[in-house]
Design an enzyme around this catalytic site. Sequence first.
Site, PDB file in Angstrom:
ATOM      1  N   ASP A 138       0.871  -1.179   0.000  1.00 38.61           N
ATOM      2  CA  ASP A 138       0.000   0.000   0.000  1.00 38.61           C
ATOM      3  C   ASP A 138       0.909   1.230   0.000  1.00 38.61           C
ATOM      4  O   ASP A 138       2.144   1.117  -0.135  1.00 38.61           O
ATOM      5  CB  ASP A 138      -0.992  -0.038   1.180  1.00 38.61           C
ATOM      6  CG  ASP A 138      -0.345   0.242   2.536  1.00 38.61           C
ATOM      7  OD1 ASP A 138       0.904   0.327   2.602  1.00 38.61           O
ATOM      8  OD2 ASP A 138      -1.075   0.377   3.531  1.00 38.61           O
ATOM      9  N   HIS A 139       0.305   2.396   0.177  1.00 38.08           N
ATOM     10  CA  HIS A 139       1.074   3.654   0.190  1.00 38.08           C
ATOM     11  C   HIS A 139       2.087   3.675   1.332  1.00 38.08           C
ATOM     12  O   HIS A 139       3.170   4.225   1.202  1.00 38.08           O
ATOM     13  CB  HIS A 139       0.117   4.842   0.305  1.00 38.08           C
ATOM     14  CG  HIS A 139      -0.798   4.734   1.484  1.00 38.08           C
ATOM     15  ND1 HIS A 139      -1.842   3.821   1.514  1.00 38.08           N
ATOM     16  CD2 HIS A 139      -0.816   5.369   2.680  1.00 38.08           C
ATOM     17  CE1 HIS A 139      -2.467   3.921   2.680  1.00 38.08           C
ATOM     18  NE2 HIS A 139      -1.863   4.849   3.406  1.00 38.08           N
ATOM     19  N   CYS A 143       3.429  -2.747   4.069  1.00 40.61           N
ATOM     20  CA  CYS A 143       2.570  -1.616   4.422  1.00 40.61           C
ATOM     21  C   CYS A 143       3.374  -0.777   5.417  1.00 40.61           C
ATOM     22  O   CYS A 143       4.599  -0.972   5.535  1.00 40.61           O
ATOM     23  CB  CYS A 143       1.214  -2.050   4.959  1.00 40.61           C
ATOM     24  SG  CYS A 143       1.228  -2.996   6.495  1.00 40.61           S
ATOM     25  N   GLY A 144       2.719   0.140   6.125  1.00 40.34           N
ATOM     26  CA  GLY A 144       3.474   0.994   7.029  1.00 40.34           C
ATOM     27  C   GLY A 144       4.124   0.219   8.159  1.00 40.34           C
ATOM     28  O   GLY A 144       5.310   0.375   8.463  1.00 40.34           O
ATOM     29  N   GLY A 167       3.583  -3.365   8.463  1.00 36.65           N
ATOM     30  CA  GLY A 167       3.638  -4.792   8.116  1.00 36.65           C
ATOM     31  C   GLY A 167       2.450  -5.560   8.671  1.00 36.65           C
ATOM     32  O   GLY A 167       2.184  -6.693   8.263  1.00 36.65           O
ATOM     33  N   GLY A 180      -1.021  -4.793   8.777  1.00 33.26           N
ATOM     34  CA  GLY A 180      -2.245  -4.907   7.970  1.00 33.26           C
ATOM     35  C   GLY A 180      -2.106  -5.964   6.893  1.00 33.26           C
ATOM     36  O   GLY A 180      -2.991  -6.817   6.721  1.00 33.26           O
ATOM     37  N   HIS A 209      11.073 -23.736   9.310  1.00 34.11           N
ATOM     38  CA  HIS A 209      10.294 -24.480  10.307  1.00 34.11           C
ATOM     39  C   HIS A 209       8.789 -24.391  10.076  1.00 34.11           C
ATOM     40  O   HIS A 209       8.067 -25.342  10.367  1.00 34.11           O
ATOM     41  CB  HIS A 209      10.574 -23.938  11.713  1.00 34.11           C
ATOM     42  CG  HIS A 209      11.945 -24.260  12.222  1.00 34.11           C
ATOM     43  ND1 HIS A 209      12.320 -24.071  13.529  1.00 34.11           N
ATOM     44  CD2 HIS A 209      13.037 -24.759  11.594  1.00 34.11           C
ATOM     45  CE1 HIS A 209      13.584 -24.437  13.697  1.00 34.11           C
ATOM     46  NE2 HIS A 209      14.047 -24.847  12.532  1.00 34.11           N
ATOM     47  N   ARG A 261       7.533   1.829   7.719  1.00 30.11           N
ATOM     48  CA  ARG A 261       7.671   2.881   8.736  1.00 30.11           C
ATOM     49  C   ARG A 261       8.451   2.352   9.941  1.00 30.11           C
ATOM     50  O   ARG A 261       8.611   3.048  10.937  1.00 30.11           O
ATOM     51  CB  ARG A 261       6.289   3.377   9.168  1.00 30.11           C
ATOM     52  CG  ARG A 261       5.558   4.086   8.032  1.00 30.11           C
ATOM     53  CD  ARG A 261       4.146   4.468   8.409  1.00 30.11           C
ATOM     54  NE  ARG A 261       3.450   5.042   7.249  1.00 30.11           N
ATOM     55  CZ  ARG A 261       2.139   5.102   7.121  1.00 30.11           C
ATOM     56  NH1 ARG A 261       1.352   4.643   8.091  1.00 30.11           N
ATOM     57  NH2 ARG A 261       1.581   5.630   6.050  1.00 30.11           N
ATOM     58  N   ARG A 270       9.251 -33.170  12.889  1.00 26.12           N
ATOM     59  CA  ARG A 270       8.387 -32.420  13.812  1.00 26.12           C
ATOM     60  C   ARG A 270       7.856 -31.126  13.177  1.00 26.12           C
ATOM     61  O   ARG A 270       6.735 -30.695  13.479  1.00 26.12           O
ATOM     62  CB  ARG A 270       9.129 -32.117  15.116  1.00 26.12           C
ATOM     63  CG  ARG A 270      10.314 -31.177  14.974  1.00 26.12           C
ATOM     64  CD  ARG A 270      11.121 -31.111  16.257  1.00 26.12           C
ATOM     65  NE  ARG A 270      12.243 -30.192  16.168  1.00 26.12           N
ATOM     66  CZ  ARG A 270      13.384 -30.447  15.512  1.00 26.12           C
ATOM     67  NH1 ARG A 270      13.549 -31.602  14.884  1.00 26.12           N
ATOM     68  NH2 ARG A 270      14.348 -29.554  15.480  1.00 26.12           N
ATOM     69  N   ARG A 280       3.903 -30.130  12.725  1.00 29.12           N
ATOM     70  CA  ARG A 280       3.324 -28.877  13.241  1.00 29.12           C
ATOM     71  C   ARG A 280       2.612 -28.100  12.128  1.00 29.12           C
ATOM     72  O   ARG A 280       1.518 -27.553  12.344  1.00 29.12           O
ATOM     73  CB  ARG A 280       4.426 -28.025  13.875  1.00 29.12           C
ATOM     74  CG  ARG A 280       4.953 -28.662  15.158  1.00 29.12           C
ATOM     75  CD  ARG A 280       6.281 -28.087  15.598  1.00 29.12           C
ATOM     76  NE  ARG A 280       6.820 -28.843  16.734  1.00 29.12           N
ATOM     77  CZ  ARG A 280       8.100 -28.817  17.103  1.00 29.12           C
ATOM     78  NH1 ARG A 280       8.977 -28.079  16.456  1.00 29.12           N
ATOM     79  NH2 ARG A 280       8.498 -29.532  18.128  1.00 29.12           N
TER      80      ARG A 280
END
Length: 151
Positions: A8-9, A65-66, A68, A70, A98, A109, A137, A141
């Site tokens: 995004d912006h 994004c600003g 991370g 969102g 993992h 940002r 493992r 998971r």
Amino acid sequence: MRIAIATDHGGFSLKETVIESICAAGHEVLDFGTDSPESVDYPDIVEKAGRAIQNGEAERGVFLCGSGIGVAIAANKMKGLYAAICHNTYAAAQGVEHDGMNVLCLGARVIGPEIVKKVVPAFLGAKFIGKEPGQERHARRVEKVKKIERE
Ligand code: RB5
């Protein structure tokens, strides 16, 4: 690999550095925008890039994004996308090794271009190790996560 990029912006200022880092590591970019610092809604762009991962057009994604946050929340609502914010090389590699992370989320940002130049190659250079002897493992998971996803 083909890597889907979405921003995004708020993440736009790091987009070019991300593209350069992906290309420098020998991978191809599929660019889903945005293409200017004008305000857009990150779910719209994440959805387009996420579809490309779901349909196999791209193998992994780097979403910005600003903060991370969102883009990580939106990506994790999409089946088959396993996204996390990693602002350090250890998490960027281990998330793939993992946990089968296939989308790296970055906050423009929060971090700057020099971190991006280290974190993106760490993410792209890592492979899931759950199929290696003694590492089952991790596969177990991840399967449990996928069961939650199915339900
Ligand atoms: C946009 O101003 C900002 O909210 C967005 O880029 C992101 O930080 C959301 O998580």
